[in-house]
Design an enzyme around this catalytic site. Structure first.
Site, short mmCIF file in Angstrom:
data_model
loop_
_atom_site.label_atom_id
_atom_site.label_comp_id
_atom_site.label_asym_id
_atom_site.label_seq_id
_atom_site.Cartn_x
_atom_site.Cartn_y
_atom_site.Cartn_z
N VAL A 31 0.84 -1.19 0.00
CA VAL A 31 0.00 0.00 0.00
C VAL A 31 0.88 1.25 0.00
CG1 VAL A 31 -1.79 1.29 1.23
CG2 VAL A 31 -1.84 -1.22 1.20
N LYS A 32 0.61 2.12 -0.94
CA LYS A 32 1.42 3.33 -1.11
C LYS A 32 0.67 4.52 -0.49
CE LYS A 32 4.10 5.30 -4.96
NZ LYS A 32 4.16 5.28 -6.45
#
Length: 217
Positions: free
Chosen positions: A82-83
């Site tokens: 997850v960015k």
């Protein structure tokens, strides 16, 4: 050093994967939007091509929403990272996701102190944007050096992932400093494998071989 492709273009990913050196992929909302496809479909196809980390970025702006969205993104495939942007709410969301065992890539990092805060909250990766610093006449490579020095001093396991890479020299300088990952466009990866003397040498070898075969006939 690991190499990630910075793209959501399936054709580019397939082509890059044939080189055998691609360890993962990073995307952002702009790259996903260019595909015109749902993020879930794009993500699953990428993971079927490259068996490595795939960064998918949240679009939310509050910590609670980022955590909820991040959990949904992580559920798409085990390889998803997850960015999250390096903002106040992002730092809170990073803590919430990392304590749940979800890998997080903290993006839009422009200072070693931002990188330090991200590491303290359990980031799997930090993404300093070196090209954008160069664009404003700052030295992006100094940022990489400072982050690595800080991480080494305290033994953080967060990986330094250089982003906004514009040319092979960015990769070379970061590799000499010990950066963990470089995420690059396919064009930069292809530039890395080329050298004019290699082409000249190959042409000479082939010409010599053909001459030797002609002399035998």
């Amino acid at each position: 050093m690991k190499f990630f492709l910075d793209t959501a273009d399936i054709n580019e990913i397939r082509e890059g994967a044939t080189l055998g050196v691609v360890d993962g992929v990073t995307t952002n909302p702009s790259l996903i939007a260019k595909t015109g496809r749902p993020v879930e479909d794009v993500a699953r196809e990428i993971c079927s091509i490259v068996d490595g980390p795939l960064s998918l970025e949240v679009l939310s702006v509050t910590a609670e929403e980022m955590i909820e969205e991040g959990q949904k993104l992580a559920a798409i495939h085990p390889n998803v990272v997850v960015k999250i942007p390096m903002i106040r709410e992002g730092l809170k969301a990073l803590r919430g996701l990392s304590t749940k065992g979800i890998a997080v890539n903290v993006t839009l990092v422009f200072s070693p102190l931002q990188a330090l805060l991200a590491a303290k909250n359990g980031a799997a990766y930090v993404s300093p944007f070196i090209g954008r610093l160069d664009d404003i006449s700052a030295d992006g490579m100094n940022l990489i050096s400072d982050i690595i020095e800080v991480y080494d001093a305290y033994g953080f396991e967060t990986e330094v992932l250089i982003a906004s890479v514009r040319n092979p020299m960015h990769v070379l300088e970061a590799a000499k400093m010990g950066a963990d990952v470089a995420t690059v466009p396919l064009a930069v990866l292809e530039q890395m494998l080329k050298h004019p003397l290699t082409d000249i040498g190959l042409e000479k070898f082939m010409a010599d071989w053909h001459r030797s075969q002609q002399s035998k006939s």
